[in-house]
Each structure stands twice: as C-alpha cells, then as structure tokens.
Design a protein around this motif. Structure first.
Motif, PDB file in Angstrom:
ATOM      1  N   ARG A 226      19.002 -50.694   7.247  1.00  0.00           N
ATOM      2  CA  ARG A 226      18.818 -50.732   8.697  1.00  0.00           C
ATOM      3  C   ARG A 226      18.078 -49.465   9.119  1.00  0.00           C
ATOM      4  N   ARG A 230      11.487 -50.065  11.615  1.00  0.00           N
ATOM      5  CA  ARG A 230      11.402 -51.186  10.688  1.00  0.00           C
ATOM      6  C   ARG A 230       9.979 -51.481  10.230  1.00  0.00           C
ATOM      7  N   LEU A 234       8.493 -51.217   6.448  1.00  0.00           N
ATOM      8  CA  LEU A 234       7.915 -52.378   5.770  1.00  0.00           C
ATOM      9  C   LEU A 234       6.548 -52.050   5.185  1.00  0.00           C
ATOM     10  N   ALA A 244      10.465 -56.655   0.884  1.00  0.00           N
ATOM     11  CA  ALA A 244      11.682 -56.697   1.695  1.00  0.00           C
ATOM     12  C   ALA A 244      11.632 -57.925   2.590  1.00  0.00           C
ATOM     13  N   GLU A 246      13.532 -59.949   6.005  1.00  0.00           N
ATOM     14  CA  GLU A 246      14.389 -59.738   7.173  1.00  0.00           C
ATOM     15  C   GLU A 246      15.493 -60.780   7.175  1.00  0.00           C
ATOM     16  N   LEU A 252      17.058 -55.388   6.788  1.00  0.00           N
ATOM     17  CA  LEU A 252      16.136 -55.713   5.702  1.00  0.00           C
ATOM     18  C   LEU A 252      16.919 -55.801   4.399  1.00  0.00           C
ATOM     19  N   GLU A 253      16.495 -56.717   3.521  1.00  0.00           N
ATOM     20  CA  GLU A 253      17.143 -56.862   2.227  1.00  0.00           C
ATOM     21  C   GLU A 253      16.094 -56.847   1.133  1.00  0.00           C
TER      22      GLU A 253
END
Length: 316
Positions: A226, A230, A234, A244, A246, A252-253
């Motif tokens: 987090r 963002r 990215l 990554a 969303e 983000l994962e």
C-alpha cells in the motif's frame, strides 16, 4: 523409524488404503493429514498390527509389529482414549500394561506424574473426563519409554494448558531423536507442532514433504503493498521488470516477489510505503487446495437451513 511399502487394505469392494509408501523418520514430528474417510485410522491400525494388510508391508524399526518382544518398549500409541477398562484405576490400568511388557512398576508413577494424573491415580477411569482419558492414553504410550510414538487426535478434549503441554511434549520427544507420528484434524495446532507432513486422500499418498514445502507447493505466495504514490511505484516496478496487479482499495499485489527488493526500489526512488508485507497461505488453506478432489463427504453450505420440523408443521 516406521516404513510403509505398498501398504494396501480392502474391505470387501472398498479400497480403504491404496499402495501407500512412505517413511516416518526420527528427530522430527511428522503430521498425518487427510479428509474424513481418507484411510488414516486404517493405516495406523495396520502399523500396530491391529488390521492385516491386503497387500504391502509395514515395519517398525525393521520388524513387523507382531515380531516385537515387549512392544511397548519399541512403540507407544494413543489411538482411542476410551480403550480402558472403566472399573480399573488409572494406576492399575498402567500397571497391567507394565507387567505384561516387562516394565518396572516405578515407571507407572513416573508417567502419571508426567501427564498430570498423580492426584487421581487411584480413581476409576470410568469417572474420567474425556481430557483426563486422553492424558491416561498418553501415559500408556509413554510407559515403555519407546523410541517411536504414535498419536491419533491427541489434543481432543484437552484444555488450552493441556494442548500447550502435549504440543511441547511431542516436540521434546522428537528433539531427543525419537520418531513422532501424529494425526489430527486441527490444522492450526498441526501447523505449530509438525515439521514434516504426510497427506493422504482416498487412501492414496498426496504429499510427503516438509511443512514449509507443503504450504509453498499448494498455495499462493505474494507481496502486498500500500502506498500513496501508487502510479509512481507501478512505473518503478515496471522498469525493474516486476509485475504488480491492483486488488482493490489501493492495494498492489506481486506474486512471488521479494519484499526486500521492492523495499529497496521504493527507497531508491523516495516512494513512501504504508505497507510492505509478504503473504503466505495457512496450512489449512494449502490442505484444502490439495485435498479438494479427495473429500468424500461434502456439506452444501449454499443451501439455506430450515428449522427442524418446518415441513411437518406445514403438514407436508
């Protein structure tokens, strides 16, 4: 050490255990997992000579169970805590086992003290709670000071103190170089206790691996991030060849990512992170993933429950 080779058991037309081959080694706690009806109890009974295999072989330190002299000195087992003559006291139950296996009577007092039953040693077993019965069964397993121990659902009926005690008992036994084999449906407890896992489904071997290896192989690992920056993060990750995705709410994962590398990239580019955490599935989640196709009994949770007797009350 317990060695199984091609172990198979049929009951009429039902194949309960299907060509199981694995080794339970000393020095670690080996967890034995599987859905209901997977064949765990049947397998453990064959290990102890209580059921005869249809095919295959199982050996205890290189010998069949029925060839062991004074078997309690080789292997101690808790399969059914209720398998005690209710009219005998805890002391006399253990004394009978000791005398039939050439174990000194003083050992009875030692194991009663070890499991916390000294104060009720002269009370009849029929008056014991389930948890007290479990402790008595564990005392019987420990009686011969064996190098191999088997426990089937050992924490059933125990209070939190008892669960903590049996967990550390099994770990200490393994640390002494003994072979410890434990079956349980309590995944949270198994995750805290076992070092190695043997998993079966519908009588077949599904996994024989370390705890960490089992979870890694049967679940998704990812890094959760987090950040208030963002879009900037990215771009940085894309330049570094890291993908990554969303997942909503600004999270983000990154599958299989290394949090150290991501943290270093963020620091180099002065990006503020509010969260950077590796995520790994629990043992329960990994177990459910692996055994999904092997579950024999399925409950239908998508069907709304109706009050018992509702149809009768309507006259149906």
């Amino acid at each position: 050490m317990i060695e199984l080779e091609g172990l198979t058991k049929r009951y009429g037309g039902k194949l309960a255990v299907d060509n199981l081959t694995f080794t339970v080694r000393p020095g670690v706690v080996t967890g034995f997992l599987g859905p209901n009806g997977a064949g765990k109890s049947t397998t453990m009974r064959m290990m102890l000579g209580l059921d005869r295999p249809t095919a295959g072989d199982v050996r205890i330190d290189g010998r069949h169970y029925d060839r062991l002299t004074d078997p309690l000195k080789y292997i101690g087992a808790l399969l059914d805590a209720k398998a005690v003559h209710g009219g005998r006291s805890a002391h006399n139950h253990l004394l009978c086992l000791a005398q039939s296996n050439g174990i000194p009577a003083r050992r009875v007092h030692e194991v009663l003290d070890a499991v916390g039953l000294t104060a009720v040693a002269r009370k009849k077993a029929k008056g014991f709670s389930y948890g007290m019965g479990q402790r008595l069964g564990i005392a019987a397993a420990l009686l011969g000071d064996p190098q191999i121990l088997m426990f089937d659902e050992p924490v059933n009926g125990l209070d939190p103190e008892g669960i903590h005690w049996i967990r550390h008992l099994m770990k200490s036994l393994a640390a002494q170089g003994r072979t410890v084999f434990v079956s349980s449906h309590l995944m949270s407890e198994m995750a805290l206790t076992a070092d190695h896992l043997v998993v079966i489904g519908q009588g077949r071997l599904l996994a024989d691996t370390s705890m960490a290896g089992f979870i890694a192989q049967n679940s998704r690992s990812y890094v959760r991030i987090r950040t208030p920056q963002r879009e900037r993060l990215l771009d940085v990750l894309h330049e570094a060849g890291i993908t990554a995705v969303e997942s909503g709410s600004g999270v983000l994962e990154i599958d299989g990512g290394k949090p150290e590398r991501i943290g270093e990239l963020a620091a180099q580019h002065h990006i503020v992170l509010h969260e950077l955490s590796p995520q790994q599935a629990s043992l329960e989640e990994a177990f459910m993933q692996l055994t999904a196709e092997s579950v024999e009994y399925h409950a239908h949770t998508d069907t709304p429950a109706r009050p018992w007797g509702a149809d009768w009350q309507k006259g149906d």
